[in-house]
Design an enzyme around this catalytic site. Structure first.
Site: not given
Ligand code: RNT
Ligand code: ZN
Length: 415
Positions: A182, A221, A223, A255, A258, A282, A290, A292, A322
């Protein structure tokens, strides 16, 4: 307790659900728990680089882990409270330097030997990620797509070094190791050239993935945007999906933070399963962006798990977590999120999937809706408690007592 479990088992059996089979399936499915929740994605490099790349851990709760010993002690506490098979997901910035520090393009397997020994002793797997952020050469916001050949080359070398480390881990643990690329690359302002960076990224990936490495499952990955890179993301969904589709051994990681807010990855999994052997995930909780947040037991998480289970894809969908929340006890954050994914998986395994599919195929939508709704209130929790008991982890909220004790004894002393 036993009586409740037996009663619940009977209720599910009436619908054709084999509870013992479900319990057996869930205890064999591994979930990759991200090491970076333990220290707000700081890592061990001690180079004073602030977290960058358009991601952010907000909050200032006490007790963040500051080194390998603290992070593994905290992780041990977390996994003692989470049922099921566990893996640990590492980032390259968690290299352990015994002698001298090396930059990321020079990382070697020996820098992860301690992690391998840790994983061996805990009988858990390891997944891996190159770290393309929090580094002076990522400051411009561009890594693998940078127009400066020197910078781009540095990051290509880093990714290659990481794939070799992932292969070393896989061989040592006699397991597969997911290696996830990523990158934060993008622009805050409307770009004048969208194609150039993407072609450079494509070329970088070709160089990175040239050599097939034993035990490594490579993935990329995408985004949609990050903080400070709102206008353009080089590694977009279309870009990586196309890249993975054209390259046999590269997979597309989803993810769920994303995508656009109404775009659900639960609807994407089956499309990817139609074309790819593996679908890495993720799992996170995006709030407006995003962000988290810690994963909660919500509809979309349950829907994701249903897609994994009812498509018989427990071996093909690689589940990783994640998120990074620094505003609450970090170990509790790990445990809450991981228990929730386990809960969602168990819920999915307790659905009469064949029956529901048959109702859909024969157009009996009233009955299908009725059954899906009734299933929501079956005595699911009695099965969950039994599962936790069999896994030797607390089955109720009492697990939090352990967190409180650990906070007083260990975390509060870290000043
Ligand atoms: C970032 C991605 C990625 C990170 C990690 C720390 O938007 O989701 O996966 O969160 O690699
Ligand atoms: Zn991620």
């Amino acid at each position: 307790m036993i009586a409740r479990f037996e009663y619940a088992k009977k209720r599910y059996a009436e619908l054709g659900v084999d509870v013992e089979k479900a319990l057996n399936s869930i205890s064999n499915k591994d979930i990759s728990i991200h090491c970076w929740q333990g220290d707000d994605v700081a890592g061990f490099e001690n180079t004073n680089s602030k977290l960058s790349g358009g991601i952010q851990a907000t909050g200032n709760y006490i007790g963040k882990a500051r080194n390998f010993d603290e992070l593994t002690a905290d992780f041990d506490k977390a996994i003692s409270l989470i049922p099921g098979k566990k893996r640990i997901n590492l980032h390259a910035c968690y290299a352990v330097f015994d002698d001298e520090y090396v930059d990321r393009d020079k990382l070697m397997p020996k820098h992860f030997e301690k992690w391998v020994n840790y994983a061996k002793s805990r009988k858990i797997g390891i997944d891996f990620n190159p770290t393309f952020f929090s580094h002076p050469l990522a400051e411009s916001g561009l890594t693998l797509s940078n127009s400066d050949d020197k910078i781009r080359h540095f990051w290509i070398e880093h990714a290659i070094a990481c794939r070799k480390i992932a292969s070393y881990i896989a061989i040592e643990l006699n397991d597969k190791c997911l290696c996830n690329v990523w990158i934060p690359d993008g622009y805050k302002h409307i770009p004048a050239d969208r194609l150039g960076p993407r072609l450079r990224l494509k070329d970088s990936l070709d160089k990175i993935f040239t050599e097939k490495l034993p035990g490594v499952i490579d993935c990329v990955e995408s985004k949609v945007f990050g903080i400070g890179v709102e206008a353009y993301t080089v590694g977009s969904s279309e870009f990586y999906l196309s890249y993975a589709a054209k390259h046999d051994d590269v997979y597309n990681l989803l993810d769920n933070g994303h995508y656009h807010p109404t775009e659900m990855i639960s609807d994407k999994i089956s499309s990817l399963l139609s074309f790819f052997n593996y679908v890495p995930l993720h799992i996170t909780k995006p709030v407006r962006w995003d962000s988290d947040h810690v994963v909660l037991l919500e509809d979309e998480i349950i829907e994701i798990c249903k897609e994994i289970v009812r498509n018989n894809a427990l071996d093909r969908v690689l589940i990783g977590l994640d998120y990074f929340d620094a505003s609450i006890n970090r170990i509790a954050a790990w445990v809450i999120g991981a228990r929730n994914v386990q809960k969602a998986l168990l819920f999915a395994l307790l659905q009469p999937n064949e029956k529901l599919k048959a109702l859909q195929d024969s157009g009996q939508f009233s009955e299908m809706m009725m059954l899906q709704e009734e299933l929501k209130t079956l005595p699911y929790n009695d099965i969950w408690e039994e599962y936790c008991k069999r896994e030797n982890v607390p089955s109720t909220q009492v697990w939090f007592d352990e967190i409180k004790k650990y906070e007083i004894k260990v975390l509060s002393k870290r000043v």
